[in-house]
Design a protein around this motif. Structure first.
Motif, PDB file in Angstrom:
ATOM      1  N   ALA A  39       0.641  -1.107   0.102  1.00  0.00           N
ATOM      2  CA  ALA A  39       0.293   0.664   0.115  1.00  0.00           C
ATOM      3  C   ALA A  39       0.949   1.271  -0.146  1.00  0.00           C
ATOM      4  N   GLY A  40       2.139   1.019  -0.815  1.00  0.00           N
ATOM      5  CA  GLY A  40       2.707   2.773  -0.919  1.00  0.00           C
ATOM      6  C   GLY A  40       4.030   2.656   0.376  1.00  0.00           C
ATOM      7  N   TYR A  41       4.111   1.744   0.398  1.00  0.00           N
ATOM      8  CA  TYR A  41       5.385   1.440   1.681  1.00  0.00           C
ATOM      9  C   TYR A  41       6.526   0.358   1.139  1.00  0.00           C
ATOM     10  N   GLY A  44       9.831   0.354   5.450  1.00  0.00           N
ATOM     11  CA  GLY A  44       8.871   1.629   6.599  1.00  0.00           C
ATOM     12  C   GLY A  44       9.167   3.067   5.577  1.00  0.00           C
ATOM     13  N   THR A  45       9.082   3.247   4.323  1.00  0.00           N
ATOM     14  CA  THR A  45       9.243   4.314   3.169  1.00  0.00           C
ATOM     15  C   THR A  45       8.179   4.190   3.204  1.00  0.00           C
ATOM     16  N   GLU A  46       7.728   5.765   3.050  1.00  0.00           N
ATOM     17  CA  GLU A  46       6.459   5.752   2.372  1.00  0.00           C
ATOM     18  C   GLU A  46       6.991   6.600   0.490  1.00  0.00           C
ATOM     19  N   PHE A  53       2.204   0.789  -8.739  1.00  0.00           N
ATOM     20  CA  PHE A  53       3.639   0.877  -9.087  1.00  0.00           C
ATOM     21  C   PHE A  53       5.151   1.284  -8.352  1.00  0.00           C
ATOM     22  N   LEU A  54       4.752  -0.166  -6.999  1.00  0.00           N
ATOM     23  CA  LEU A  54       5.762   0.202  -5.718  1.00  0.00           C
ATOM     24  C   LEU A  54       6.924  -0.330  -6.576  1.00  0.00           C
ATOM     25  N   GLN A  55       6.672  -1.771  -6.625  1.00  0.00           N
ATOM     26  CA  GLN A  55       7.490  -2.281  -7.606  1.00  0.00           C
ATOM     27  C   GLN A  55       8.961  -1.715  -8.496  1.00  0.00           C
ATOM     28  N   LYS A  56       8.584  -0.990  -8.915  1.00  0.00           N
ATOM     29  CA  LYS A  56       9.194  -0.058  -9.880  1.00  0.00           C
ATOM     30  C   LYS A  56       9.386   1.627  -8.588  1.00  0.00           C
ATOM     31  N   THR A  57       9.370   1.450  -8.060  1.00  0.00           N
ATOM     32  CA  THR A  57       9.708   3.200  -7.645  1.00  0.00           C
ATOM     33  C   THR A  57      10.385   3.192  -6.567  1.00  0.00           C
ATOM     34  N   ALA A  58      10.109   1.478  -5.742  1.00  0.00           N
ATOM     35  CA  ALA A  58      10.915   1.114  -4.905  1.00  0.00           C
ATOM     36  C   ALA A  58      12.144   0.320  -5.208  1.00  0.00           C
ATOM     37  N   ASN A  59      12.228  -0.053  -6.387  1.00  0.00           N
ATOM     38  CA  ASN A  59      13.245  -0.847  -7.055  1.00  0.00           C
ATOM     39  C   ASN A  59      13.103  -2.091  -6.558  1.00  0.00           C
TER      40      ASN A  59
END
Ligand code: GYZ
Length: 451
Positions: A39-41, A44-46, A53-59
């Protein structure tokens, strides 16, 4: 120019299935999948970007992301509860993500092991949702992302013979999945395509054309969005001759036709919209929560689309456990309550021909009907509403749609220009049913300038 894989028609479809889609006007989009759990985290980081897209934004390395499937138990998932809420919200159709960009499938696909059958939930979520929504009288459409980060044969661009061979395997896989969806769920009314913007897909206009043909053979009357399609030269949505491909224009994403432009209604179209500013999947962070839209804003958008003969597809991102965010549920109920009283101005309505854009809201009208509705969404601080009617028409009465019905008598300011005193009506979104008539012969004649 001569195209083999361009638009298959020049005019909008006039068959019953397309007319039914048009008359729905308001639909529910649902983005749900593995991404709803973090859910965007991440660690521990938002991440202040779309949760899906979290898989990409958080590499996140693909194998680590795929591990999420082993936590996907969806213990609170209840298809009937989703469908009942959707029915109360006033939607007439619903579009569910079957597979988003991460490649995780919400049905037990035989073409991959990355699906909901291989999770602690071990359920066919799409099958449950199709059955539940149809029990509640809501038509079902299926969203499918051609872009697939999980599949080893996906390619963004085709730079080598190896790329070509791999991507051919991928397109065969995707076609197999789409045929599988059509054969497992033959009662669905359409497919909503996404993830078709990369060079690899644009170079395969023929495949996109074949997908549309194949699915329509399997499900007669099926409706396919323009976003699937590329033509012989890689042009998208509209072919290289400017003709719309697919059955309706699906380019309005988190935006509506603004300024109001009557030419938009020459084609069928649908705008899709998020409740927060920019996340389709559930985002638990303050970044998403502080940008949520109100019921009044969303009702304005529904009326805006209707006034230009378009559909409005409002997205809900259920939480990772399968429950609906209580704030989203409350919003859905508010919109549904408004539609219960004012839906006559929305369902089955479209652009009011010959009526100009009023600025304080929107006019809507049923094709070939005299009755016009005025949806007041921008409250006039002067508490008076001016209505410029088509030349030669008079306004006889304006009847408020919500209870208690209130009839206002228009003041004629001059030919075809009328005014309604709104008095101390509550400042909610009001809808008036307008009764008009052809203006009688003028009781006076224009002074003859030549005298
Ligand atoms: C409905 C939305 O559709 C998307 N993207 O839509 C686009 O059209 N994206 C786009 C369009 C043109 C160029 C680049 C991306 C997805 O990425 C998003 O997660 C969501 O499913």
């Amino acid at each position: 120019m001569e195209l083999n894989y361009g638009a298959s028609r020049q005019q909008p479809r006039q068959d019953a299935a397309m007319q039914r889609f048009r008359e729905h006007r308001f639909g529910q989009f649902v983005h749900w999948g593995l991404y709803a759990m973090p859910a965007g985290y991440w660690q521990g980081t938002e991440y202040r970007f779309a949760a899906e897209f979290l898989q990409k934004t958080a590499n996140i390395p693909e194998p680590e992301w795929a591990e999420l499937a082993q936590q996907f138990s969806a213990e609170a998932f209840d298809a009937d509860a989703w469908a009942a809420l959707a029915a109360r919200s006033g939607v007439k159709y619903a579009t569910f993500t079957t597979k988003h960009h991460d490649g995780f499938c919400l049905w037990p696909s035989q073409y991959t092991d990355f699906h909901s059958g291989n999770t602690p939930a071990a359920r066919d979520f799409i099958g449950e949702l199709v059955a539940a929504y149809q029990r509640h009288g809501i038509d079902v459409y299926l969203y499918y992302s051609v872009l697939d980060w999980h599949h080893p044969d996906w390619r963004y661009r085709l730079e080598s013979a190896e790329d070509q061979q791999a991507f051919k395997r991928y397109l065969d896989f995707a076609m197999n999945q789409l045929v599988e969806l059509a054969q497992r769920y033959p009662s669905v009314k359409g497919f909503w395509f996404d993830g078709t913007w990369d060079e690899s897909v644009k170079a395969n206009g023929r495949w996109t054309w074949e997908v549309e043909q194949r699915l329509k053979e399997l499900i007669p009357g099926l409706i396919v969005s323009s976003r699937l399609r590329a033509d012989d030269l890689g042009a998208r949505h509209r072919d290289s001759n400017g003709s719309l491909m697919g059955d309706y224009e699906s380019g309005y994403e988190r935006r509506l036709p603004d300024p109001w432009d009557r030419s938009v209604c020459e084609q069928d179209w649908e705008a899709c919209m998020t409740i927060p500013q920019a996340s389709w999947g559930y985002h638990a962070g303050p970044w998403a929560k502080r940008t949520r839209k109100s019921a009044a804003e969303l009702i304005d958008m529904i009326a805006h689309c209707t006034s230009l003969s378009g559909n409005f597809l409002l997205n809900f991102g259920p939480r990772g456990d399968g429950s609906i965010d209580p704030e989203d549920a409350a919003l859905a109920e508010q919109i549904g309550n408004w539609l219960a009283q004012n839906g006559a101005a929305i369902y089955g309505k479209g652009v009011a021909t010959n009526w100009s854009y009023p600025g304080w809201g929107y006019y809507t009208q049923e094709a070939d009907s005299e009755t016009v509705y005025a949806v007041v969404t921008k409250w006039p601080t002067a508490r008076r509403l001016r209505l410029q009617l088509p030349a030669g028409e008079r306004l006889l009465a304006a009847t408020l749609l919500r209870e208690p019905a209130l009839q206002l008598n228009p003041q004629e300011l001059e030919t075809s220009l009328f005014e309604l005193e709104l008095g101390n009506s509550s400042e909610e979104t009001l809808v008036f049913e307008l009764t008009t008539a052809a203006a009688e012969e003028q009781s006076w004649t224009e002074p003859n300038p030549d005298v």
